[in-house]
Write a protein that holds these residues in place. Structure first.
Motif, PDB file in Angstrom:
ATOM      1  N   UNK A  80       0.808  -1.222   0.000  1.00  0.00           N
ATOM      2  CA  UNK A  80       0.000   0.000   0.000  1.00  0.00           C
ATOM      3  C   UNK A  80       0.836   1.265   0.000  1.00  0.00           C
ATOM      4  N   UNK A  81       2.129   1.171   0.292  1.00  0.00           N
ATOM      5  CA  UNK A  81       2.998   2.341   0.404  1.00  0.00           C
ATOM      6  C   UNK A  81       3.948   2.365  -0.788  1.00  0.00           C
ATOM      7  N   UNK A 102      -0.471 -14.586  -1.587  1.00  0.00           N
ATOM      8  CA  UNK A 102       0.070 -13.243  -1.846  1.00  0.00           C
ATOM      9  C   UNK A 102       1.345 -13.023  -1.045  1.00  0.00           C
ATOM     10  N   UNK A 103       2.279 -12.280  -1.646  1.00  0.00           N
ATOM     11  CA  UNK A 103       3.560 -12.030  -1.007  1.00  0.00           C
ATOM     12  C   UNK A 103       3.643 -10.655  -0.361  1.00  0.00           C
ATOM     13  N   UNK A 104       2.638  -9.807  -0.551  1.00  0.00           N
ATOM     14  CA  UNK A 104       2.671  -8.484   0.073  1.00  0.00           C
ATOM     15  C   UNK A 104       2.138  -8.555   1.493  1.00  0.00           C
ATOM     16  N   UNK A 105       2.460  -7.531   2.284  1.00  0.00           N
ATOM     17  CA  UNK A 105       2.080  -7.508   3.692  1.00  0.00           C
ATOM     18  C   UNK A 105       1.465  -6.162   4.046  1.00  0.00           C
ATOM     19  N   UNK A 106       0.834  -6.126   5.210  1.00  0.00           N
ATOM     20  CA  UNK A 106       0.240  -4.907   5.734  1.00  0.00           C
ATOM     21  C   UNK A 106       1.314  -3.944   6.241  1.00  0.00           C
ATOM     22  N   UNK A 107       1.009  -2.629   6.286  1.00  0.00           N
ATOM     23  CA  UNK A 107       1.904  -1.695   6.976  1.00  0.00           C
ATOM     24  C   UNK A 107       2.080  -2.101   8.441  1.00  0.00           C
ATOM     25  N   UNK A 108       3.118  -1.615   9.076  1.00  0.00           N
ATOM     26  CA  UNK A 108       3.437  -2.043  10.443  1.00  0.00           C
ATOM     27  C   UNK A 108       2.954  -1.051  11.500  1.00  0.00           C
ATOM     28  N   UNK A 109       2.424   0.075  11.100  1.00  0.00           N
ATOM     29  CA  UNK A 109       1.988   1.088  12.065  1.00  0.00           C
ATOM     30  C   UNK A 109       0.951   0.523  13.037  1.00  0.00           C
TER      31      UNK A 109
END
Length: 460
Positions: free
Chosen positions: A33-34, A87-94
């Motif tokens: 997402x970033x 899927x290989x993408x991940x969520x933001x860590x905030x």
């Protein structure tokens, strides 16, 4: 030893190496997402391409309008052909300050109850889950030199960003993605010792509603009592959506909603899911769903409507005596059975418009909707997976519905004509999308063994 026993033994002896490979992948901060992590997403995709090539899969990165997808093919004869998705993408860590350990420095931790777990962003959602399948394939190749069935791998890099370009990619590559059944490893178990097969997913309708009254914010001392307040108008509409029994009052809302088969209801009753057990973990005690329905029905097989946000008026520090010019809310509907997202959306908008006063207006912002998915209970892939999971976990797997939505299942059905078998090994306490995400070591190890067994069962 049988071939399968040899494969399972290989998985056991190779566990440390499998974890090292997973740790390498988890170190890549593939936050889709970033835009700042665009290159990292490509790196994560290329890492998987290289691993698949290493076990003899013809794999490559394929471009989309966003992050690339990993596409790979193994086999090509007359055997059963499956399409595996992850899927290989991940969520933001905030918020970063809530992490007990750096999110992209994976390690094995010991939980308070003594369980061992893999700690890192993406460990459960979805890199750890994807790798259970890849490592099962690796073991089959190492022992037998081939895979028991034909497999196409489709692993995307933008699931956490809405999979915006995946439907277009699937449509453009229909011939290459042709298969007999799809497999998805992005779901969970019933508990730490009980595997689950997800046989149904709820669909989704998401709407934003904006109610406007006066042409500017008003002083409540001067206009209060005379001017329409859009927050009042919107609140009244929201309150009218549910009746006192928890049912949704929008016309024809329950059209296409099936009753859960008696056999499945009896199985669910045997799970003894209580309000205290389920709601107690989040500080609640009483179910707010449809009266006369079991709690498990409310969260798996019944349609819902929830207000996800309300915005209006002054929300800063201190006081401000204002009547807002507009109020807005975000509302989501979870659909089941044959409910039509387009009809639900149209009926909802009509329901709102009928309740808008003459001197007010309403605007709708409509987001992507999806239909619910359900597999027939005698679906051969379910039968094969149930047998394989029982052999591994020594317990009958639970066949359940999932309250959430995984839109790719709908894309597979509509575009490719494929039914999808959802088998995953995540747990409710994995903290996906939250700080301190983890994946139980047992889930990773036995998940890999489970996929080895499922591949063997599907081959029959």
């Amino acid at each position: 030893m049988s071939q399968l026993d040899q494969v399972l033994s290989k998985i056991d002896s190779d566990l440390d190496a499998s974890l090292e490979r997973l740790f390498q992948w988890l170190k890549v901060p593939s936050i889709s997402t970033d835009p700042a992590y665009k290159d990292h997403c490509r790196t994560a995709g290329q890492w998987l391409v290289d691993e698949l090539k290493g076990i003899g899969v013809e794999a490559s990165l394929r471009e989309t309008g966003g992050h690339p997808v990993v596409l790979g093919h193994a086999g090509g004869d007359a055997r059963l052909h499956v399409l595996f998705y992850g899927h290989y993408d991940v969520q933001p860590v905030d918020p970063l300050e809530l992490w007990e350990r750096p999110p992209f420095e994976p390690r094995i931790i010991t939980l308070p109850d003594g369980r061992k777990a893999i700690s890192a962003r993406g460990s459960s959602d979805d890199k750890g889950q994807v790798l259970t399948f890849v490592e099962a394939c690796r073991a089959w190749k190492a022992v037998t030199g081939s895979l028991p069935i034909n497999i196409t791998f489709l692993v995307e890099g933008a699931e956490e960003d809405g999979s915006k370009f995946l439907p277009e990619f699937i449509e453009a590559n229909k011939a290459e993605l042709k298969a007999d059944v799809a497999l998805v490893c992005d779901t969970g178990m019933w508990d730490q010792d009980t595997p689950a097969i997800t046989s149904s997913l709820r669909g989704m309708v998401y709407e934003e509603v904006i109610v406007r009254c006066a042409d500017r914010d008003l002083h409540s001392g001067s206009f209060g009592g005379a001017a329409r307040n859009p927050i009042h108008v919107l609140s009244k509409i929201i309150a009218a959506i549910h009746d006192d029994n928890g049912r949704i009052t929008i016309p024809d809302f329950y059209e296409g909603v099936p009753e859960t088969p008696t056999q499945l209801l009896e199985q669910w009753k045997g799970l003894n899911l209580t309000e205290e057990e389920f709601l107690g973990q989040v500080g609640l005690k009483h179910s707010a769903g449809e009266k006369g329905r079991m709690l498990i029905e409310q969260i798996q097989s019944r349609p819902t409507c929830d207000v996800n946000g309300i915005i209006g008026g002054y929300t800063g520090e201190g006081t401000k005596t204002v009547i807002a010019a507009e109020a807005r809310c975000k509302i989501s509907f979870r659909l089941v059975g044959d409910q039509d997202p387009e009809k639900i959306s149209a009926n909802f908008q009509a329901f709102v418009r009928e309740r808008i006063p003459a001197d007010c207006s309403v605007e709708f912002i409509k987001h992507k909707g999806s239909r619910a998915l359900a597999l027939p209970h005698d679906f051969p892939a379910i039968t094969a997976a149930k047998s394989a999971l029982h052999d591994e976990w020594k317990k009958d797997p639970i066949v359940i519905g999932m309250g959430g939505s995984i839109p790719v299942g709908g894309d597979f059905k509509r575009t490719l004509g494929l039914d999808t078998l959802f088998v995953g090994f995540g747990l409710d306490d994995d903290r996906i999308h939250s700080p301190n995400e983890k994946y139980d070591l047992k889930s990773f190890h036995k998940g890999t063994r489970s996929w080895a067994r499922i591949l063997a069962a599907l081959a029959k």
